[in-house]
Design a protein around this motif. Structure first.
Motif, PDB file in Angstrom:
ATOM      1  N   THR A 261       0.821  -1.217   0.000  1.00  0.00           N
ATOM      2  CA  THR A 261       0.000   0.000   0.000  1.00  0.00           C
ATOM      3  C   THR A 261       0.853   1.266   0.000  1.00  0.00           C
ATOM      4  O   THR A 261       0.313   2.379   0.068  1.00  0.00           O
ATOM      5  N   THR A 266       1.905   2.525  -5.473  1.00  0.00           N
ATOM      6  CA  THR A 266       0.610   2.781  -6.120  1.00  0.00           C
ATOM      7  C   THR A 266       0.727   3.897  -7.158  1.00  0.00           C
ATOM      8  O   THR A 266       0.074   3.855  -8.201  1.00  0.00           O
ATOM      9  N   SER A 438     -10.016  -0.453 -11.179  1.00  0.00           N
ATOM     10  CA  SER A 438      -9.709   0.133  -9.875  1.00  0.00           C
ATOM     11  C   SER A 438      -8.411   0.920  -9.978  1.00  0.00           C
ATOM     12  O   SER A 438      -7.556   0.642 -10.827  1.00  0.00           O
ATOM     13  N   ASP A 439      -8.262   1.911  -9.090  1.00  0.00           N
ATOM     14  CA  ASP A 439      -6.936   2.517  -8.956  1.00  0.00           C
ATOM     15  C   ASP A 439      -6.088   1.609  -8.082  1.00  0.00           C
ATOM     16  O   ASP A 439      -6.591   0.704  -7.406  1.00  0.00           O
ATOM     17  N   LYS A 441      -4.327   2.099  -5.315  1.00  0.00           N
ATOM     18  CA  LYS A 441      -4.494   2.180  -3.856  1.00  0.00           C
ATOM     19  C   LYS A 441      -5.671   1.324  -3.408  1.00  0.00           C
ATOM     20  O   LYS A 441      -5.575   0.569  -2.433  1.00  0.00           O
ATOM     21  N   SER A 442      -6.774   1.441  -4.119  1.00  0.00           N
ATOM     22  CA  SER A 442      -7.954   0.660  -3.750  1.00  0.00           C
ATOM     23  C   SER A 442      -7.735  -0.823  -3.992  1.00  0.00           C
ATOM     24  O   SER A 442      -8.134  -1.667  -3.187  1.00  0.00           O
ATOM     25  N   ALA A 443      -7.079  -1.150  -5.092  1.00  0.00           N
ATOM     26  CA  ALA A 443      -6.891  -2.559  -5.442  1.00  0.00           C
ATOM     27  C   ALA A 443      -5.949  -3.270  -4.480  1.00  0.00           C
ATOM     28  O   ALA A 443      -6.145  -4.448  -4.153  1.00  0.00           O
ATOM     29  N   GLY A 445      -5.135  -2.468  -1.283  1.00  0.00           N
ATOM     30  CA  GLY A 445      -5.390  -2.396   0.158  1.00  0.00           C
ATOM     31  C   GLY A 445      -5.713  -3.750   0.765  1.00  0.00           C
ATOM     32  O   GLY A 445      -5.055  -4.205   1.711  1.00  0.00           O
ATOM     33  N   GLN A 446      -6.718  -4.414   0.212  1.00  0.00           N
ATOM     34  CA  GLN A 446      -7.101  -5.726   0.744  1.00  0.00           C
ATOM     35  C   GLN A 446      -6.011  -6.760   0.461  1.00  0.00           C
ATOM     36  O   GLN A 446      -5.739  -7.635   1.290  1.00  0.00           O
TER      37      GLN A 446
END
Length: 457
Positions: A261, A266, A438-439, A441-443, A445-446
């Motif tokens: 992250t 990113t 997705s961007d 950062k969002s992709a 994170g999980q």
């Protein structure tokens, strides 16, 4: 060297694939059935040795012949299998007790084999036979250690560069000198970003820098990368992210926490995804059946990220040359990735297998490998001979060797437990970025949470 490193189809110092499974059995007097005859009672022994690189099969056939000449009672059967099938077979064989006596190992699978006691601790053999670990390129030997034990000896190494079409670069008025001095950053792409745009050409002949460029009708993409870069992006985003300040793990080898992250990563992934949106790189789904290699060699792409082990293949027709990785905000960076040879822990002939591994990691065998001018052997003197052989064949390899000689320009890819599962998790997240779903950062994170949860098990 493969290769590699590390992705679903890993690019590493010695990674090239072939659909062909080749097997070379050397003639040996008194040789019995595959695997053994005579056991440890002084009879002849046949060892099985597996690798995945078809381009290196001839070298290791020669090494096996030289080894047999010195050890007439030991014969080596060398088997080559394409990357994906190689690991599918091997991970099954080490469980079922049918693995080859010696096999080429990757940093992706090494922790798994070690943790499951499937590869032999070579420390007692190395100490007994006084193998000089200082003869190898720095950082290569220690990758294969854990808890004070050593599970392989290094065989080769590779670094990354940018392969480009010389004619297309010339049309874009990009000289080799300019390419070697180029910069990159995740904001506007720097010199590298402008080069990508300048070498992208639509069906009307307009480049990505010109008004009216049609991103929906691209004739030549400025850049194609290996979208399936796995957890490290060896031949795609990895060098760029590290040059932007990204560090994969808290420590290496065997870190306990990944940093997927990190904005430095990113930002990098989002910059590459932006190239797809601009039409400078092919869409992920459109490239999947051809690959970056195929796009470059067919003239559909002007550049790609490639390893030193591909130099001989790419430059064969004189159309492609290599430039160094662009200098990022924290400098020029490239991974240095090596392979090793490991002994199967449940093999019947451990002493003979060790003798073969020791020979593979010796000057005698690595000089044979050097003469073929495909990869850089791990022994520094053999590596110098390989560079000389490449130069004699018309290939100046300084793009790949200078980073090794320059402090701070190389980094070691992460070695951690759960490597194969981490690869799938991260690749799935990055796939969403490449597909525009997705961007970064969002992709990620999980994915980062899932990866670090795995390391706690």
């Amino acid at each position: 060297m493969s290769r590699s490193g590390i992705r679903r189809s890993l690019r590493s110092p010695a990674v090239r694939t072939s659909a062909v499974v080749a097997s070379v059995v050397l003639v040996a007097a008194g040789c019995g059935s595959s695997g053994s005859s005579g056991g440890g009672g002084g009879g002849s022994v046949k060892l099985k040795y597996s690798l995945w690189d078809d381009n290196q099969l001839p070298q290791y056939k020669k090494c096996a012949e030289a080894f047999h000449a010195k050890n007439p009672k030991i014969t080596v059967e060398v088997t080559q299998t394409a990357w994906a099938q190689y690991w599918q077979n091997l991970t099954t064989q080490v469980v079922s007790g049918t693995a080859p006596d010696v096999f080429t190992d990757s940093v992706l699978y090494f922790p798994q084999f070690q943790k499951n006691n499937q590869i032999l601790d070579l420390t007692p053999y190395i100490q007994r036979d006084a193998v000089d670990l200082q003869q190898y390129q720095a950082n290569l030997a220690d990758v294969w250690t854990r808890d004070g034990k050593r599970y392989g000896l290094p065989k080769d190494w590779g670094t990354m560069g940018v392969a480009y079409n010389k004619e297309m670069a010339q049309r874009a008025q990009l000289t080799p000198q300019a390419l070697d001095a180029w910069t990159w950053n995740p904001v506007d792409g720097g010199d590298f970003g402008r080069a990508v745009a300048a070498m992208t050409v639509d069906e009307n002949g307009r480049t990505g820098l010109e008004p009216g460029f049609d991103k929906n009708k691209v004739k030549t993409y400025g850049l194609a990368i290996a979208y399936e870069g796995g957890a490290v992006g060896q031949d795609s985003w990895g060098s760029f992210a590290v040059s932007n300040g990204f560090q994969y793990v808290d420590k290496n080898p065997f870190g306990t926490k990944y940093n997927y992250t990190d904005p430095k990563l990113t930002q990098t992934l989002d910059w590459f995804a932006g190239l797809i949106k601009k039409g400078y790189m092919p869409a992920y789904d459109k490239q999947s059946t051809v690959g970056a290699d195929g796009l470059l060699q067919s003239g559909k792409a002007a550049m790609t990220i490639a390893g030193s082990w591909m130099a001989k293949t790419y430059t064969a027709d004189g159309k492609v040359a290599f430039a160094g990785m662009p200098t990022g905000p924290t400098g020029r960076k490239t991974p240095i990735n090596g392979l090793s040879d490991a002994v199967y822990a449940n093999g019947k002939h451990k002493e003979e297998a060790w003798q073969w591994v020791k020979f593979l990691a010796s000057t005698e065998c690595q000089d044979i490998v050097a003469a073929e001018a495909v990869v850089f052997p791990a022994i520094t003197t053999s590596s110098a001979k390989a560079e000389a052989a490449q130069l004699a064949a018309g290939r100046d390899m300084r793009v790949f060797t200078q980073p090794v000689a320059t402090p701070g320009q190389t980094f070691v890819l992460p070695v951690t437990d759960q490597g194969d599962r981490i690869l799938d998790i991260v690749q799935s997240a990055v796939d969403r970025v490449w597909l525009g779903q997705s961007d970064a950062k969002s992709a990620l994170g999980q994915a980062n949470s899932d990866v670090n949860a795995l390391l706690k098990k």
